[in-house]
Motif scaffolding. Structure first.
Motif, mmCIF file in Angstrom:
data_model
loop_
_atom_site.group_PDB
_atom_site.id
_atom_site.type_symbol
_atom_site.label_atom_id
_atom_site.label_comp_id
_atom_site.label_asym_id
_atom_site.label_seq_id
_atom_site.Cartn_x
_atom_site.Cartn_y
_atom_site.Cartn_z
ATOM 1 N N GLN A 13 0.833 -1.198 0.000
ATOM 2 C CA GLN A 13 0.000 0.000 0.000
ATOM 3 C C GLN A 13 0.875 1.259 0.000
ATOM 4 O OE1 GLN A 13 -2.701 -0.276 3.334
ATOM 5 N NE2 GLN A 13 -4.118 -1.550 2.181
ATOM 6 N N PRO A 14 0.348 2.349 -0.484
ATOM 7 C CA PRO A 14 1.097 3.613 -0.413
ATOM 8 C C PRO A 14 1.512 3.914 1.022
ATOM 9 C CG PRO A 14 -0.798 3.861 -1.847
ATOM 10 C CD PRO A 14 -0.926 2.504 -1.212
ATOM 11 N N GLY A 15 2.752 4.367 1.159
ATOM 12 C CA GLY A 15 3.304 4.610 2.483
ATOM 13 C C GLY A 15 4.005 3.417 3.094
ATOM 14 N N GLY A 16 3.868 2.275 2.466
ATOM 15 C CA GLY A 16 4.480 1.062 2.996
ATOM 16 C C GLY A 16 5.930 0.908 2.594
ATOM 17 N N SER A 17 6.504 -0.248 2.963
ATOM 18 C CA SER A 17 7.923 -0.517 2.719
ATOM 19 C C SER A 17 8.109 -1.884 2.087
ATOM 20 C CB SER A 17 8.695 -0.483 4.049
ATOM 21 O OG SER A 17 8.633 0.787 4.642
ATOM 22 N N LEU A 18 9.191 -1.984 1.340
ATOM 23 C CA LEU A 18 9.648 -3.257 0.793
ATOM 24 C C LEU A 18 11.162 -3.261 0.816
ATOM 25 C CD1 LEU A 18 7.493 -3.927 -2.422
ATOM 26 C CD2 LEU A 18 7.467 -5.276 -0.317
ATOM 27 N N ARG A 19 11.737 -4.456 0.904
ATOM 28 C CA ARG A 19 13.184 -4.590 0.809
ATOM 29 C C ARG A 19 13.507 -5.547 -0.332
ATOM 30 N NH1 ARG A 19 17.405 -7.842 4.593
ATOM 31 N NH2 ARG A 19 19.147 -6.362 4.577
ATOM 32 N N LEU A 20 14.159 -5.034 -1.330
ATOM 33 C CA LEU A 20 14.587 -5.861 -2.448
ATOM 34 C C LEU A 20 15.985 -6.402 -2.177
ATOM 35 C CD1 LEU A 20 13.477 -3.700 -5.509
ATOM 36 C CD2 LEU A 20 12.130 -5.285 -4.119
ATOM 37 N N SER A 21 16.234 -7.602 -2.657
ATOM 38 C CA SER A 21 17.562 -8.221 -2.572
ATOM 39 C C SER A 21 18.001 -8.651 -3.959
ATOM 40 C CB SER A 21 17.525 -9.448 -1.654
ATOM 41 O OG SER A 21 17.148 -9.115 -0.356
ATOM 42 N N CYS A 22 19.291 -8.657 -4.159
ATOM 43 C CA CYS A 22 19.862 -9.143 -5.415
ATOM 44 C C CYS A 22 21.127 -9.914 -5.071
ATOM 45 C CB CYS A 22 20.178 -7.992 -6.353
ATOM 46 S SG CYS A 22 21.133 -8.452 -7.813
ATOM 47 N N THR A 23 21.113 -11.200 -5.345
ATOM 48 C CA THR A 23 22.262 -12.048 -5.046
ATOM 49 C C THR A 23 22.983 -12.409 -6.331
ATOM 50 O OG1 THR A 23 21.179 -12.932 -3.085
ATOM 51 C CG2 THR A 23 23.005 -14.204 -3.985
ATOM 52 N N ALA A 24 24.290 -12.226 -6.306
ATOM 53 C CA ALA A 24 25.105 -12.433 -7.497
ATOM 54 C C ALA A 24 25.950 -13.690 -7.380
ATOM 55 C CB ALA A 24 26.007 -11.228 -7.721
ATOM 56 N N SER A 25 26.235 -14.292 -8.508
ATOM 57 C CA SER A 25 27.164 -15.420 -8.576
ATOM 58 C C SER A 25 27.921 -15.336 -9.883
ATOM 59 C CB SER A 25 26.413 -16.747 -8.472
ATOM 60 O OG SER A 25 25.475 -16.877 -9.513
ATOM 61 N N ALA A 112 24.292 2.245 -19.427
ATOM 62 C CA ALA A 112 25.264 1.648 -20.334
ATOM 63 C C ALA A 112 26.519 1.164 -19.625
ATOM 64 C CB ALA A 112 25.633 2.639 -21.427
ATOM 65 N N ARG A 113 26.764 1.620 -18.411
ATOM 66 C CA ARG A 113 27.943 1.201 -17.666
ATOM 67 C C ARG A 113 27.846 -0.235 -17.168
ATOM 68 N NH1 ARG A 113 32.811 2.968 -17.352
ATOM 69 N NH2 ARG A 113 32.830 1.768 -15.406
ATOM 70 N N TYR A 114 26.638 -0.739 -17.043
ATOM 71 C CA TYR A 114 26.445 -2.029 -16.385
ATOM 72 C C TYR A 114 26.602 -3.190 -17.368
ATOM 73 C CZ TYR A 114 25.165 0.411 -12.206
ATOM 74 O OH TYR A 114 25.217 1.205 -11.097
ATOM 75 N N ASP A 115 27.305 -4.206 -16.884
ATOM 76 C CA ASP A 115 27.630 -5.347 -17.731
ATOM 77 C C ASP A 115 26.649 -6.504 -17.569
ATOM 78 O OD1 ASP A 115 30.572 -4.254 -16.521
ATOM 79 O OD2 ASP A 115 30.369 -4.406 -18.704
ATOM 80 N N TYR A 116 26.072 -6.621 -16.403
ATOM 81 C CA TYR A 116 25.188 -7.750 -16.121
ATOM 82 C C TYR A 116 23.923 -7.246 -15.458
ATOM 83 C CZ TYR A 116 29.665 -10.103 -16.710
ATOM 84 O OH TYR A 116 30.874 -10.527 -17.192
ATOM 85 N N TRP A 117 22.822 -7.947 -15.745
ATOM 86 C CA TRP A 117 21.520 -7.595 -15.200
ATOM 87 C C TRP A 117 20.780 -8.835 -14.727
ATOM 88 C CZ3 TRP A 117 20.257 -2.613 -14.570
ATOM 89 C CH2 TRP A 117 20.954 -1.657 -15.324
ATOM 90 N N GLY A 118 19.946 -8.628 -13.714
ATOM 91 C CA GLY A 118 19.022 -9.671 -13.335
ATOM 92 C C GLY A 118 17.770 -9.599 -14.192
ATOM 93 N N ARG A 119 16.817 -10.450 -13.883
ATOM 94 C CA ARG A 119 15.568 -10.493 -14.665
ATOM 95 C C ARG A 119 14.506 -9.553 -14.129
ATOM 96 N NH1 ARG A 119 14.511 -16.761 -16.573
ATOM 97 N NH2 ARG A 119 16.452 -16.994 -17.738
ATOM 98 N N GLY A 120 14.741 -8.993 -12.966
ATOM 99 C CA GLY A 120 13.816 -8.026 -12.423
ATOM 100 C C GLY A 120 12.825 -8.602 -11.435
ATOM 101 N N THR A 121 12.322 -7.722 -10.585
ATOM 102 C CA THR A 121 11.271 -8.078 -9.630
ATOM 103 C C THR A 121 10.237 -6.958 -9.641
ATOM 104 O OG1 THR A 121 10.824 -8.792 -7.350
ATOM 105 C CG2 THR A 121 12.495 -7.087 -7.635
ATOM 106 N N GLN A 122 8.975 -7.328 -9.690
ATOM 107 C CA GLN A 122 7.895 -6.345 -9.828
ATOM 108 C C GLN A 122 7.543 -5.752 -8.469
ATOM 109 O OE1 GLN A 122 6.307 -5.168 -12.635
ATOM 110 N NE2 GLN A 122 5.169 -3.774 -11.284
ATOM 111 N N VAL A 123 7.451 -4.437 -8.446
ATOM 112 C CA VAL A 123 6.970 -3.709 -7.270
ATOM 113 C C VAL A 123 5.701 -2.974 -7.683
ATOM 114 C CG1 VAL A 123 7.427 -1.817 -5.677
ATOM 115 C CG2 VAL A 123 9.242 -3.463 -6.232
ATOM 116 N N THR A 124 4.639 -3.208 -6.938
ATOM 117 C CA THR A 124 3.365 -2.554 -7.207
ATOM 118 C C THR A 124 2.892 -1.853 -5.943
ATOM 119 O OG1 THR A 124 2.779 -4.231 -8.854
ATOM 120 C CG2 THR A 124 0.993 -2.862 -7.994
ATOM 121 N N VAL A 125 2.665 -0.561 -6.059
ATOM 122 C CA VAL A 125 2.207 0.241 -4.921
ATOM 123 C C VAL A 125 0.786 0.695 -5.216
ATOM 124 C CG1 VAL A 125 2.680 2.187 -3.417
ATOM 125 C CG2 VAL A 125 4.576 1.002 -4.571
ATOM 126 N N SER A 126 -0.140 0.155 -4.481
ATOM 127 C CA SER A 126 -1.546 0.434 -4.760
ATOM 128 C C SER A 126 -2.381 0.141 -3.521
ATOM 129 C CB SER A 126 -2.036 -0.424 -5.924
ATOM 130 O OG SER A 126 -3.418 -0.254 -6.137
#
Length: 127
Positions: A13-25, A112-126
């Motif tokens: 919900q608006p005003g709420g919080s989330l914590r995203l993580s990204c683990t690399a190998s 353009a500086r970044y060499d590697y990317w993840g597939r992404g995670t969706q964040v929806t605030v509603s």
């Protein structure tokens, strides 16, 4: 083979919080500048936050400054994005990236500086 795997997205919900993580190998994580970007449908990926090798320096997009915090744990090969006071306009697909050609003390705000990317995670605030 380099892999970046994001997690932690969801509906909040608006005003709420989330914590995203990204683990690399498959890379020397501690020698990579890491960044978070987001993408709206039909738009280009835009910069959100970045962090230096050591984690001592960070930079944020003006739209998220004061609400989001990027951090990293080099022992866990993981970068985080703590998102507080979320707004509907933060709704997007969030990606983490690794700049494998960086130097100590630098950070990267340009896609353009970044060499590697993840597939992404969706964040929806509603409500």
């Amino acid at each position: 083979q380099v892999q970046l795997v994001e997690s932690g997205g969801g509906l909040v919900q608006p005003g709420g919080s989330l914590r995203l993580s990204c683990t690399a190998s498959g890379l020397n994580f501690y020698r990579n500048v890491m960044g978070w970007f987001r993408q709206y449908p039909g738009k280009e990926r835009e910069f959100v936050a970045t962090i230096t090798w050591s984690g001592r320096r960070t930079e944020y997009a003006s739209a998220v400054k004061g609400r989001f915090t990027i951090s990293r744990d080099n022992a866990k090969n993981t970068v985080y994005l703590q998102m507080n006071m979320l707004r509907p306009e933060d709704t997007a697909l969030y990606y983490c990236g690794a700049d494998d050609n960086s130097v100590a003390g630098a950070y990267s705000t340009t896609y353009a500086r970044y060499d590697y990317w993840g597939r992404g995670t969706q964040v929806t605030v509603s409500s």
